[in-house]
Design a protein around this motif. Structure first.
Motif, PDB file in Angstrom:
ATOM      1  N   SER A  44       0.836  -1.205   0.000  1.00 20.20           N
ATOM      2  CA  SER A  44       0.000   0.000   0.000  1.00 20.20           C
ATOM      3  C   SER A  44       0.868   1.250   0.000  1.00 20.20           C
ATOM      4  O   SER A  44       0.564   2.234  -0.676  1.00 20.20           O
ATOM      5  CB  SER A  44      -0.925   0.011   1.219  1.00 20.20           C
ATOM      6  OG  SER A  44      -1.764  -1.126   1.197  1.00 20.20           O
ATOM      7  N   GLN A  76      -6.909   0.629  -0.379  1.00 21.22           N
ATOM      8  CA  GLN A  76      -7.348  -0.613   0.265  1.00 21.22           C
ATOM      9  C   GLN A  76      -8.608  -0.365   1.097  1.00 21.22           C
ATOM     10  O   GLN A  76      -9.528  -1.176   1.108  1.00 21.22           O
ATOM     11  CB  GLN A  76      -6.204  -1.107   1.157  1.00 21.22           C
ATOM     12  CG  GLN A  76      -6.378  -2.499   1.684  1.00 21.22           C
ATOM     13  CD  GLN A  76      -5.073  -3.038   2.272  1.00 21.22           C
ATOM     14  OE1 GLN A  76      -4.044  -2.369   2.280  1.00 21.22           O
ATOM     15  NE2 GLN A  76      -5.124  -4.259   2.754  1.00 21.22           N
ATOM     16  N   ASP A 154      -5.501  -1.590  -4.905  1.00 21.90           N
ATOM     17  CA  ASP A 154      -4.965  -2.182  -3.683  1.00 21.90           C
ATOM     18  C   ASP A 154      -5.939  -3.220  -3.136  1.00 21.90           C
ATOM     19  O   ASP A 154      -6.973  -2.878  -2.576  1.00 21.90           O
ATOM     20  CB  ASP A 154      -4.686  -1.079  -2.654  1.00 21.90           C
ATOM     21  CG  ASP A 154      -3.703  -1.530  -1.585  1.00 21.90           C
ATOM     22  OD1 ASP A 154      -3.418  -2.742  -1.516  1.00 21.90           O
ATOM     23  OD2 ASP A 154      -3.227  -0.669  -0.832  1.00 21.90           O
ATOM     24  N   GLU A 155      -5.599  -4.477  -3.334  1.00 24.91           N
ATOM     25  CA  GLU A 155      -6.427  -5.611  -2.914  1.00 24.91           C
ATOM     26  C   GLU A 155      -7.885  -5.445  -3.330  1.00 24.91           C
ATOM     27  O   GLU A 155      -8.797  -5.481  -2.490  1.00 24.91           O
ATOM     28  CB  GLU A 155      -6.303  -5.815  -1.393  1.00 24.91           C
ATOM     29  CG  GLU A 155      -4.855  -6.086  -0.978  1.00 24.91           C
ATOM     30  CD  GLU A 155      -4.738  -6.687   0.408  1.00 24.91           C
ATOM     31  OE1 GLU A 155      -5.675  -7.388   0.834  1.00 24.91           O
ATOM     32  OE2 GLU A 155      -3.699  -6.467   1.052  1.00 24.91           O
TER      33      GLU A 155
HETATM   34 MG   LIG Z   1      -1.866  -2.966   2.098  1.00 26.28          MG
END
Ligand SMILES: [Mg+2]
Ligand SMILES: Nc1ncnc2c1ncn2[C@@H]1O[C@H](COP(=O)(O)OP(=O)(O)O)[C@@H](O)[C@H]1O
Length: 252
Positions: A44, A76, A154-155
């Protein structure tokens, strides 16, 4: 075609260095790149540094940009105000960095992205009332509605059901191929990385541990050394690479 290159990139929080010396070859548009690494490795942080909301050493070189804001970042944790409707949240993301003078084209872009992500039934719902996975799709929409050439995600699939995970990975790969986007996805699912992404960056202990074509980088040695699992990659009967995990590298 857009490209992104990192040169000796570093990042710190309040004087504590989290990342240093991250250099990559030129990452070209048209492909999907995974950003991999254990919890707390700095994935991140690297995205924040690339996007520019975190300052630090080194240089982020973007070439072939067609606008002043070629990069979109899907964080995220989404920070969208819960009272906004899905439509408003996506529209507001569209207007980021611009005067709030909404054109017909802005509205049709929001409609296009809502359609693309099958969010039609949610468009009038307050974001705060949505499930975690539904909110995650709103965040994807907020990134795509900006028509970026580079997308940092992010994810993006961490809260999605299996069908939506596969759907989103397939969609992003299609956008990369068809529109020349450079898509970067931080994720923990190494199986998805193997199957859907062309290249990967692996970060560990504050630096770049590996970088290259995903199938070449994800080896039993890397899985043991960085991810602490005894595992192998095998092609299934349909020729799709699959991650087979045998055991934890330390706990038996
Ligand atoms: Mg992260
Ligand atoms: N806002 C912050 N302030 C201070 N330290 C942070 C902050 N965000 C992350 N860190 C620290 O930086 C390191 C990398 O975090 P992060 O980039 O979130 O890792 P990852 O996304 O790979 O799980 C961790 O040690 C984390 O505790």
């Amino acid at each position: 075609m857009v490209s992104l290159e990192l040169r000796e990139l570093g990042a710190s929080y309040g004087g504590r260095e989290v990342l240093s010396g991250i250099s990559t070859p030129r990452l070209e548009g048209g492909q999907v790149v995974s950003l991999l690494g254990p919890n707390g490795a700095g994935k991140s942080t690297l995205f924040r540094r690339i996007f520019g909301i975190l300052k630090g050493a080194g240089e982020v070189r973007v070439e072939g940009a067609q606008s002043a804001r070629p990069i979109a970042y899907m964080p995220q944790d989404d920070g969208t105000r819960p009272a906004l409707s899905v439509y408003e949240a996506v529209l507001l993301a569209r207007m980021q960095g611009r005067r709030l003078q909404v054109s017909v084209e802005d509205h049709s872009e929001v409609d296009r992205v809502i359609e693309l992500l099958d969010m039609g039934p949610l468009r009038g719902r307050p974001v705060g009332d949505l499930s975690g996975g539904q909110r995650q799709i709103v965040s994807v929409a907020q990134a795509l509605v900006q028509r970026p050439q580079i997308v940092l995600m992010d994810e993006p699939t961490s809260a999605l059901d299996l069908s939506r995970q596969i759907g989103l990975q397939t969609l992003m790969r299609g956008l990369a191929r068809e529109q020349g986007l450079l898509v970067m996805i931080a994720q923990h699912d190494l199986g998805h990385a193997l199957r859907f992404t062309d290249a990967c960056l692996v970060i560990a202990e504050g630096g770049l541990a590996a970088c290259g074509p995903t199938g070449e980088v994800i080896t039993p040695e890397l899985l043991r050394d960085i991810f602490e699992v005894e595992a192998r990659v095998e092609c299934c009967s349909k020729g799709i690479p699959q991650l087979m995990v045998d055991r934890h590298a330390r706990h038996s």
